[in-house]
Enzyme design. Structure first.
Site, mmCIF file in Angstrom:
data_model
loop_
_atom_site.group_PDB
_atom_site.id
_atom_site.type_symbol
_atom_site.label_atom_id
_atom_site.label_comp_id
_atom_site.label_asym_id
_atom_site.label_seq_id
_atom_site.Cartn_x
_atom_site.Cartn_y
_atom_site.Cartn_z
ATOM 1 N N MET A 42 0.910 -1.261 -0.091
ATOM 2 C CA MET A 42 -0.101 -0.004 0.005
ATOM 3 C C MET A 42 0.726 1.087 -0.062
ATOM 4 O O MET A 42 0.531 2.398 0.234
ATOM 5 C CB MET A 42 -0.922 -0.110 1.158
ATOM 6 C CG MET A 42 -1.894 -1.176 1.306
ATOM 7 S SD MET A 42 -3.510 -0.928 2.139
ATOM 8 C CE MET A 42 -2.885 -0.750 3.718
ATOM 9 N N ALA A 44 4.089 3.961 1.043
ATOM 10 C CA ALA A 44 4.760 4.324 2.143
ATOM 11 C C ALA A 44 5.870 3.311 2.635
ATOM 12 O O ALA A 44 5.894 2.623 3.873
ATOM 13 C CB ALA A 44 3.732 4.566 3.361
ATOM 14 N N HIS A 49 9.394 -3.573 3.496
ATOM 15 C CA HIS A 49 8.964 -3.724 1.909
ATOM 16 C C HIS A 49 10.498 -3.912 1.195
ATOM 17 O O HIS A 49 10.370 -4.866 0.496
ATOM 18 C CB HIS A 49 8.399 -2.462 1.403
ATOM 19 C CG HIS A 49 7.176 -2.114 1.834
ATOM 20 N ND1 HIS A 49 7.072 -1.244 2.811
ATOM 21 C CD2 HIS A 49 5.794 -2.851 1.906
ATOM 22 C CE1 HIS A 49 5.688 -1.163 3.113
ATOM 23 N NE2 HIS A 49 4.862 -2.126 2.584
ATOM 24 N N ARG A 201 2.823 2.896 9.397
ATOM 25 C CA ARG A 201 2.075 3.495 10.415
ATOM 26 C C ARG A 201 2.969 4.072 11.598
ATOM 27 O O ARG A 201 2.460 4.739 12.566
ATOM 28 C CB ARG A 201 0.536 2.540 11.064
ATOM 29 C CG ARG A 201 -0.217 2.303 10.088
ATOM 30 C CD ARG A 201 -1.534 1.615 10.696
ATOM 31 N NE ARG A 201 -2.721 1.581 9.819
ATOM 32 C CZ ARG A 201 -3.077 0.475 9.256
ATOM 33 N NH1 ARG A 201 -2.305 -0.348 9.273
ATOM 34 N NH2 ARG A 201 -4.128 0.713 8.489
HETATM 35 O O1 PAF Z 1 -0.020 -5.565 3.569
HETATM 36 C C1 PAF Z 1 -0.586 -4.813 2.678
HETATM 37 O O2 PAF Z 1 0.163 -3.927 2.654
HETATM 38 C C2 PAF Z 1 -1.694 -4.787 2.092
HETATM 39 O O3 PAF Z 1 -2.829 -5.587 2.945
HETATM 40 C C3 PAF Z 1 -1.930 -5.557 0.847
HETATM 41 C C4 PAF Z 1 -1.467 -7.078 0.945
HETATM 42 C C5 PAF Z 1 -0.949 -4.739 -0.221
HETATM 43 C C6 PAF Z 1 -3.367 -5.550 0.217
HETATM 44 O O4 PAF Z 1 -3.817 -4.397 0.018
#
Ligand code: PAF
Length: 294
Positions: A42, A44, A49, A201
């Site tokens: 999502m 940010a 990531h 967050r």
């Molecule tokens: O973990 C997340 O960022 C979200 O839940 C995902 C897997 C991208 C689905 O919107």
């Protein structure tokens, strides 16, 4: 005449390819070589990531990142509007990590007919406990968008952080139940120096809230050092007045009932101020485990 200094950059800039529409994604996807891994996000983006991108790179010849704040997984009282949106910084990380293609669609592109009457993927009973109990409809929102992203990006593999342990379990189950043929890879949680799990967050936490949030990694450490991980975690969390615990639970690794003895998973959700944080870690019921948080 003095020659003008060259404006050329010292190192070649590798431009990650960015597409916003399904049609452009289909064209770009067709040009990707070999095995493809997707990292749904999502945005940010943070070091959690980054670890997913690196794992994806190991698992495939090409990496696709998706950046989409999915309204379907937020309830009206949740933080959809204030969820951080940082596409430029996200692209910079994708570039650093050698991501080949970024798909960042609009809400209208993903849900052109709106939410009313939308065909959705419903999680089984595993989606009604823990996060699903606290956030009804959450896993329907997550599984629906992940299924759509899988159809659109046609990956061989997909990487998800273990920090969202239940999400990872639900995605694995969906892939099995619906024969999606995607290898789902869980990537270990990345933590800050003080033990707090990386999360988009965390930026919302004030200094005092962040100090209170550290009771979560402390609870994990206490649980891993105790033969009764649930009691140890509860005691540590309850001692922190700045934290409102939503749930603390020990479950089997497949999120079924906790074993009477042996390896299990501790899962925690708590609010520091208005920011809801989740975390989890391996524990051993009846013995002590090696810790992975402080
Ligand atoms: O973990 C997340 O960022 C979200 O839940 C995902 C897997 C991208 C689905 O919107």
């Amino acid at each position: 005449m003095t020659p003008t200094p060259s404006a050329a950059p010292e190192r070649p800039i590798r431009r990650v390819r960015l597409v916003h529409t399904k049609a452009d994604l289909a064209k770009a996807r067709a040009g990707l070589p070999g095995r493809v891994a997707v990292v749904p996000t999502m945005g940010a983006l943070h070091d959690g990531h980054r670890a997913n991108f690196r794992r994806a790179r190991e698992a495939a010849d090409a990496v696709v990142a998706t950046v989409f704040v999915n309204p379907l997984q937020f309830r009206p009282n949740e933080d959809l509007d204030r969820y951080p949106r940082t596409l430029d910084a996200d692209l910079a990380m994708c570039e650093e990590e050698g991501v080949d293609l970024v798909f960042a669609p609009s809400v209208a592109e993903m849900y052109p007919d709106g939410r009313e009457g939308l065909t959705a993927v419903h999680a089984g009973p595993g989606g009604e406990i823990l996060e699903g109990a606290s956030r009804p409809g959450f896993f329907t929102g997550v599984l629906t968008v992940v299924a759509k992203l899988f159809h659109l990006t046609r990956p061989d593999a997909a990487c998800f952080g273990e920090k969202d342990f239940q999400q990872l379990a639900m995605v694995r189950r969906m892939v099995r139940d619906l024969d999606m043929g995607v290898e789902v890879i869980g990537v270990p949680t990345v933590r800050e120096g003080d033990g707090l799990a990386r999360s988009s967050r965390n930026v919302f936490l004030s200094a005092a809230e962040r100090a209170a949030a550290l009771a979560i990694p402390r609870a994990i450490g206490a649980a891993q050092a105790s033969p009764d991980p649930l009691a140890a975690a509860r005691q540590t969390l309850e001692a922190e007045p700045g934290l409102a615990v939503d749930y603390v639970a020990v479950r089997a690794n497949d999120l079924g009932e906790a074993p009477a003895q042996g390896p299990a998973r501790l899962l925690i959700a708590a609010k520091a101020g208005t920011t809801r944080l989740i975390d989890n870690a391996p524990v051993v019921v009846g013995h002590t485990a090696i810790g992975d948080a402080r």
